[in-house]
Design a protein around this motif. Structure first.
Motif, PDB file in Angstrom:
ATOM      1  N   TYR A  63      41.283  68.205  26.392  1.00 33.00           N
ATOM      2  CA  TYR A  63      42.277  69.287  26.486  1.00 33.00           C
ATOM      3  C   TYR A  63      41.560  70.616  26.692  1.00 33.00           C
ATOM      4  O   TYR A  63      40.556  70.904  26.031  1.00 33.00           O
ATOM      5  N   GLN A  64      42.086  71.428  27.620  1.00 31.96           N
ATOM      6  CA  GLN A  64      41.567  72.773  27.822  1.00 31.96           C
ATOM      7  C   GLN A  64      42.747  73.740  27.992  1.00 31.96           C
ATOM      8  O   GLN A  64      43.859  73.323  28.290  1.00 31.96           O
ATOM      9  N   LYS A  65      42.488  75.021  27.829  1.00 29.42           N
ATOM     10  CA  LYS A  65      43.537  75.988  28.081  1.00 29.42           C
ATOM     11  C   LYS A  65      43.855  76.000  29.572  1.00 29.42           C
ATOM     12  O   LYS A  65      43.025  75.591  30.395  1.00 29.42           O
ATOM     13  N   ASN A  66      45.046  76.465  29.916  1.00 25.69           N
ATOM     14  CA  ASN A  66      45.501  76.413  31.299  1.00 25.69           C
ATOM     15  C   ASN A  66      44.654  77.313  32.197  1.00 25.69           C
ATOM     16  O   ASN A  66      44.681  78.534  32.092  1.00 25.69           O
ATOM     17  N   MET A  67      43.874  76.673  33.089  1.00 23.91           N
ATOM     18  CA  MET A  67      43.019  77.406  34.017  1.00 23.91           C
ATOM     19  C   MET A  67      43.174  76.923  35.449  1.00 23.91           C
ATOM     20  O   MET A  67      42.470  77.376  36.344  1.00 23.91           O
ATOM     21  N   GLY A  68      44.071  75.950  35.675  1.00 22.04           N
ATOM     22  CA  GLY A  68      44.307  75.480  37.035  1.00 22.04           C
ATOM     23  C   GLY A  68      43.640  74.151  37.330  1.00 22.04           C
ATOM     24  O   GLY A  68      42.709  73.717  36.642  1.00 22.04           O
ATOM     25  N   LYS A  69      44.140  73.509  38.375  1.00 22.48           N
ATOM     26  CA  LYS A  69      43.670  72.175  38.742  1.00 22.48           C
ATOM     27  C   LYS A  69      42.189  72.164  39.086  1.00 22.48           C
ATOM     28  O   LYS A  69      41.477  71.202  38.767  1.00 22.48           O
ATOM     29  N   MET A  70      41.696  73.206  39.749  1.00 26.05           N
ATOM     30  CA  MET A  70      40.303  73.209  40.175  1.00 26.05           C
ATOM     31  C   MET A  70      39.355  73.271  38.975  1.00 26.05           C
ATOM     32  O   MET A  70      38.308  72.616  38.953  1.00 26.05           O
ATOM     33  N   LYS A 171      38.878  85.527  38.831  1.00 30.30           N
ATOM     34  CA  LYS A 171      39.729  86.121  37.807  1.00 30.30           C
ATOM     35  C   LYS A 171      41.156  86.273  38.325  1.00 30.30           C
ATOM     36  O   LYS A 171      41.374  86.812  39.408  1.00 30.30           O
ATOM     37  N   GLY A 172      42.097  85.782  37.537  1.00 28.31           N
ATOM     38  CA  GLY A 172      43.497  85.917  37.898  1.00 28.31           C
ATOM     39  C   GLY A 172      43.999  84.855  38.862  1.00 28.31           C
ATOM     40  O   GLY A 172      45.167  84.888  39.257  1.00 28.31           O
ATOM     41  N   GLU A 173      43.124  83.906  39.270  1.00 26.34           N
ATOM     42  CA  GLU A 173      43.523  82.854  40.196  1.00 26.34           C
ATOM     43  C   GLU A 173      43.230  81.472  39.598  1.00 26.34           C
ATOM     44  O   GLU A 173      42.336  81.333  38.762  1.00 26.34           O
ATOM     45  N   LYS A 174      43.986  80.469  40.086  1.00 25.16           N
ATOM     46  CA  LYS A 174      43.839  79.114  39.555  1.00 25.16           C
ATOM     47  C   LYS A 174      43.763  78.049  40.634  1.00 25.16           C
ATOM     48  O   LYS A 174      43.911  76.862  40.347  1.00 25.16           O
ATOM     49  N   PHE A 175      43.540  78.455  41.889  1.00 22.30           N
ATOM     50  CA  PHE A 175      43.555  77.441  42.948  1.00 22.30           C
ATOM     51  C   PHE A 175      42.570  77.784  44.056  1.00 22.30           C
ATOM     52  O   PHE A 175      42.450  78.935  44.486  1.00 22.30           O
ATOM     53  N   VAL A 176      41.869  76.739  44.510  1.00 17.61           N
ATOM     54  CA  VAL A 176      41.020  76.780  45.699  1.00 17.61           C
ATOM     55  C   VAL A 176      41.357  75.526  46.504  1.00 17.61           C
ATOM     56  O   VAL A 176      41.465  74.444  45.909  1.00 17.61           O
ATOM     57  N   PRO A 177      41.567  75.617  47.812  1.00 16.22           N
ATOM     58  CA  PRO A 177      41.876  74.405  48.578  1.00 16.22           C
ATOM     59  C   PRO A 177      40.852  73.303  48.340  1.00 16.22           C
ATOM     60  O   PRO A 177      39.645  73.555  48.293  1.00 16.22           O
ATOM     61  N   TYR A 217      48.967  81.785  49.158  1.00 13.62           N
ATOM     62  CA  TYR A 217      49.197  83.232  49.157  1.00 13.62           C
ATOM     63  C   TYR A 217      48.864  83.840  47.799  1.00 13.62           C
ATOM     64  O   TYR A 217      48.291  84.944  47.721  1.00 13.62           O
ATOM     65  N   ASN A 218      49.202  83.141  46.724  1.00  9.64           N
ATOM     66  CA  ASN A 218      48.984  83.670  45.382  1.00  9.64           C
ATOM     67  C   ASN A 218      47.547  83.546  44.901  1.00  9.64           C
ATOM     68  O   ASN A 218      47.218  84.046  43.819  1.00  9.64           O
ATOM     69  N   ASN A 219      46.702  82.885  45.683  1.00  6.95           N
ATOM     70  CA  ASN A 219      45.293  82.708  45.317  1.00  6.95           C
ATOM     71  C   ASN A 219      44.396  83.083  46.492  1.00  6.95           C
ATOM     72  O   ASN A 219      43.647  82.249  47.010  1.00  6.95           O
ATOM     73  N   PRO A 220      44.447  84.345  46.912  1.00 11.75           N
ATOM     74  CA  PRO A 220      43.749  84.751  48.145  1.00 11.75           C
ATOM     75  C   PRO A 220      42.232  84.658  48.078  1.00 11.75           C
ATOM     76  O   PRO A 220      41.590  84.314  49.076  1.00 11.75           O
ATOM     77  N   GLN A 221      41.628  84.964  46.930  1.00 10.29           N
ATOM     78  CA  GLN A 221      40.165  84.900  46.853  1.00 10.29           C
ATOM     79  C   GLN A 221      39.681  83.466  47.060  1.00 10.29           C
ATOM     80  O   GLN A 221      38.691  83.232  47.761  1.00 10.29           O
ATOM     81  N   GLY A 222      40.394  82.518  46.449  1.00 12.35           N
ATOM     82  CA  GLY A 222      40.051  81.116  46.646  1.00 12.35           C
ATOM     83  C   GLY A 222      40.230  80.701  48.089  1.00 12.35           C
ATOM     84  O   GLY A 222      39.409  79.960  48.637  1.00 12.35           O
TER      85      GLY A 222
END
Length: 289
Positions: A63-70, A171-177, A217-222
């Protein structure tokens, strides 16, 4: 254990039982089911603890805190201790013979870094993966670009290779293709083509696939990290033009300055500007504030 079946999950307690049942029906139990719970607030933890106590299959839970699928994927790779690694999403399932077929194929690999197998639609039982019948092994990108590969794929990698890479975090993002990682793995070698449908797919309204445009769109840096890497790896003008169009569209969506000057290939960015703007209008304009 030979194979790690890795599942990242977030509030999918209502779907996980289907995957669990498919794993308990495997004809070969030489695998561990590794679940990384990305901060679920439903009864996922209790559900999995009950399954662990049943001892029908080998299960590891983290279990981890919510940080995204990647982030969950990075942790899953880190925790993997087996020779082979495959990611199976929480809303999907495996055919009963999947593990057995994968292990048999893996035992015949020579210099390949893993296996590419087919997926099927759970609702229709029809294949959604197709590739040129003549090709025996290929990188993932060459499969799509050169060997008529279409549809989603089941990708099984030797752990020694997938452990070399991880998804970046912003920071502030949770997704990279996901292709960001696969492009890096393509440089390590080819995948053996296993022409069997072993992975059943369910496309849910709350899944990544359903809202991909908004997710990007919501994860532009990734996204820019991925598309700029892809441009650096592109081998011909057709690929550079196609990826430049996608770069331009996202750059316009986020009001980037000096879009052409800062592009990996300024010439192709200039050529791609008008079609990139059209692509932006069709895909991202509705999201821009």
């Amino acid at each position: 254990m030979k194979l790690t079946i890795f599942t990242p999950t977030y509030n999918r307690a209502y779907k996980l039982p289907e995957l669990y049942e498919s794993l308990t029906k495997q004809t070969n139990n030489n695998f561990v089911w590794l679940i990384v719970d990305d901060g679920s607030t439903d009864n996922t933890k209790e559900l999995i603890e009950n399954w662990i106590n049943e001892q029908r299959i080998s299960i590891k839970y983290y279990y981890q805190k919510n940080m995204g699928k990647m982030s969950a994927h990075n942790k899953g790779v880190e925790l993997t201790e087996t020779e082979l690694f495959v990611c199976v999403d929480s809303d999907d399932m495996l055919a009963p013979e999947a593990v057995d077929e994968v292990i048999k194929c893996a035992d015949t690999l020579t210099d390949e870094i893993g296996i590419l197998a087919f997926k099927y639609d759970v609702s229709t039982k029809k294949n959604i993966t197709f590739i040129d019948n003549k090709v025996e092994s290929s990188t993932l990108k060459d499969g799509y670009d050169c060997h008529k590969l279409v549809g989603d794929t089941m990708l099984i990698y030797k752990s020694e290779f997938i452990k070399k890479y991880e998804f970046p975090s912003f920071k502030g993002e949770k997704f990279v293709p996901e292709a960001y990682l696969y492009d890096l793995l393509d440089r390590e070698g080819k995948l053996r083509i296993l022409r069997k449908s072993l992975y059943g797919v369910n496309y849910l309204d709350d899944g990544y696939t359903a809202g991909m445009a908004r997710l990007l769109y919501n994860n532009p840096q990734g996204y820019f990290t991925y598309i700029n890497q892809r441009l650096c790896l592109d081998a011909n003008s057709k690929q550079r033009l196609s990826d430049s169009i996608r770069y331009i569209a996202m750059a316009i969506a986020h009001k980037k300055k000096r879009i052409i000057k800062n592009a990996v290939y300024p010439f192709w960015a200039a050529v791609a500007y008008i079609p990139g703007y059209i692509f932006y209008c069709k895909r991202y304009r509705g999201f821009r504030k």
